[in-house]
Scaffold this motif. Structure first.
Motif, PDB file in Angstrom:
ATOM      1  N   MET A 112      -6.753  -4.650  -5.101  1.00  0.00           N
ATOM      2  CA  MET A 112      -7.298  -5.655  -4.187  1.00  0.00           C
ATOM      3  C   MET A 112      -6.631  -5.567  -2.819  1.00  0.00           C
ATOM      4  O   MET A 112      -7.286  -5.740  -1.779  1.00  0.00           O
ATOM      5  CB  MET A 112      -7.112  -7.055  -4.785  1.00  0.00           C
ATOM      6  CG  MET A 112      -7.971  -7.325  -6.012  1.00  0.00           C
ATOM      7  SD  MET A 112      -7.549  -8.889  -6.830  1.00  0.00           S
ATOM      8  CE  MET A 112      -7.965 -10.052  -5.538  1.00  0.00           C
ATOM      9  N   ALA A 113      -5.315  -5.301  -2.815  1.00  0.00           N
ATOM     10  CA  ALA A 113      -4.602  -5.158  -1.547  1.00  0.00           C
ATOM     11  C   ALA A 113      -5.130  -3.960  -0.764  1.00  0.00           C
ATOM     12  O   ALA A 113      -5.308  -4.025   0.465  1.00  0.00           O
ATOM     13  CB  ALA A 113      -3.104  -5.009  -1.803  1.00  0.00           C
ATOM     14  N   TYR A 114      -5.399  -2.853  -1.473  1.00  0.00           N
ATOM     15  CA  TYR A 114      -5.931  -1.654  -0.814  1.00  0.00           C
ATOM     16  C   TYR A 114      -7.319  -1.917  -0.236  1.00  0.00           C
ATOM     17  O   TYR A 114      -7.602  -1.565   0.919  1.00  0.00           O
ATOM     18  CB  TYR A 114      -5.994  -0.504  -1.816  1.00  0.00           C
ATOM     19  CG  TYR A 114      -6.760   0.694  -1.292  1.00  0.00           C
ATOM     20  CD1 TYR A 114      -6.189   1.564  -0.368  1.00  0.00           C
ATOM     21  CD2 TYR A 114      -8.068   0.937  -1.720  1.00  0.00           C
ATOM     22  CE1 TYR A 114      -6.900   2.646   0.118  1.00  0.00           C
ATOM     23  CE2 TYR A 114      -8.780   2.025  -1.239  1.00  0.00           C
ATOM     24  CZ  TYR A 114      -8.196   2.873  -0.319  1.00  0.00           C
ATOM     25  OH  TYR A 114      -8.896   3.943   0.172  1.00  0.00           O
ATOM     26  N   VAL A 115      -8.175  -2.552  -1.031  1.00  0.00           N
ATOM     27  CA  VAL A 115      -9.536  -2.827  -0.565  1.00  0.00           C
ATOM     28  C   VAL A 115      -9.506  -3.767   0.639  1.00  0.00           C
ATOM     29  O   VAL A 115     -10.209  -3.560   1.637  1.00  0.00           O
ATOM     30  CB  VAL A 115     -10.379  -3.437  -1.704  1.00  0.00           C
ATOM     31  CG1 VAL A 115     -11.732  -3.913  -1.181  1.00  0.00           C
ATOM     32  CG2 VAL A 115     -10.577  -2.401  -2.813  1.00  0.00           C
ATOM     33  N   GLY A 116      -8.684  -4.822   0.564  1.00  0.00           N
ATOM     34  CA  GLY A 116      -8.584  -5.764   1.671  1.00  0.00           C
ATOM     35  C   GLY A 116      -8.078  -5.102   2.938  1.00  0.00           C
ATOM     36  O   GLY A 116      -8.613  -5.332   4.032  1.00  0.00           O
TER      37      GLY A 116
END
Length: 266
Positions: free
Chosen positions: A28-32
């Protein structure tokens, strides 16, 4: 037997659940971050083209060999800044560490003050130090020296304090029981015992500062970092590659010498 198997199964299920949660959080951190930066995963497919360009342009050639004199001169300056900032910081750090070590301090308040000071100094990144000092001292060798000095001062003060505290309160009390004064305990009892450990920390910081001095030079417009930036911006990629090669050789040489000295002193 069944209860043991059930406990093991429960343990691994908890581990698997935590790992799954961690992977989801990272995903999720990467996508955000990707959405925020407008980064496209397809861009990673072009990495090999970038590496090919790097190998073609940054390999030193016959033309770049004419820059050796200037590169070695700036490399020498960078090395001197790293060594002098480390040795000067080591002297001040030793004084502060003696006053701040719990086993030697004359005041608990002074000990906590020095500990807080060292934590603050070492937790400010070297790049931040360089940027802060640029406002007052502009782009020169002094700015690079001070940036390395302040960061090293915080690191070595904390490292020296922990080394001195490992000497042990019992040994200090035994020396005091024989009638030794405070200064005699320090200079005749403590320092001879911990000198090798302290020197090891100094050698480590010299290695670290040789690397950091290159980065600081990019900001302060001095040393090997400055001419790398100059060559790169003027499209002299072969000369810039020669700078990178010289820095690698210097760092490896310093590390080998440091390891050799460490083995001789051990």
């Amino acid at each position: 037997m069944n209860s043991d198997i059930q406990q093991v199964t429960t343990f691994f299920n908890k581990k698997r659940f935590r790992l799954t949660v961690l992977i989801l959080i990272l995903g999720m951190a990467y996508v955000g971050a990707s959405f925020g930066l407008g980064f496209q995963t397809q861009s990673l497919l072009g990495v090999q083209d970038g590496m090919i360009w790097l190998l073609k342009n940054f390999v030193p050639n016959a033309t770049s060999n004419g820059y050796w004199s200037e590169i070695l001169q700036q490399l020498y300056r960078t090395f001197l800044v790293a060594v002098t900032s480390t040795t000067c910081a080591a002297v001040v750090s030793l004084f502060l560490a003696i006053l701040g070590a719990k086993t030697l301090t004359v005041s608990k308040a002074l000990s906590w003050l020095i500990r807080g000071f060292s934590s603050l100094m070492r937790n400010i990144p070297i790049v931040a130090w360089a940027m802060i000092l640029l406002f007052s001292f502009k782009q020169n060798d002094l700015t690079g020296f001070l940036a390395l000095f302040f960061m090293t001062l915080g690191f070595l003060t904390r490292a020296f304090m922990e080394t001195i505290e490992d000497f042990g309160t019992e040994k200090i009390q035994a020396l005091q029981a024989t009638g030794a004064t405070y200064l005699q305990v320090i200079f005749q009892g403590l320092l001879p015992e911990v000198a090798v450990a302290l020197l090891t920390w100094v050698l480590y910081m010299i290695e670290n500062n040789v690397r950091d001095a290159t980065l600081v030079g990019l900001l302060t417009g001095t040393g090997i970092g400055f001419i790398f930036n100059l060559y790169f911006k003027s499209l002299r990629y072969g000369a810039a590659g020669l700078v990178v090669l010289s820095v690698i050789i210097l760092v490896v040489t310093v590390e080998l010498i440091s390891n050799l000295v460490g083995r001789l002193l051990a």
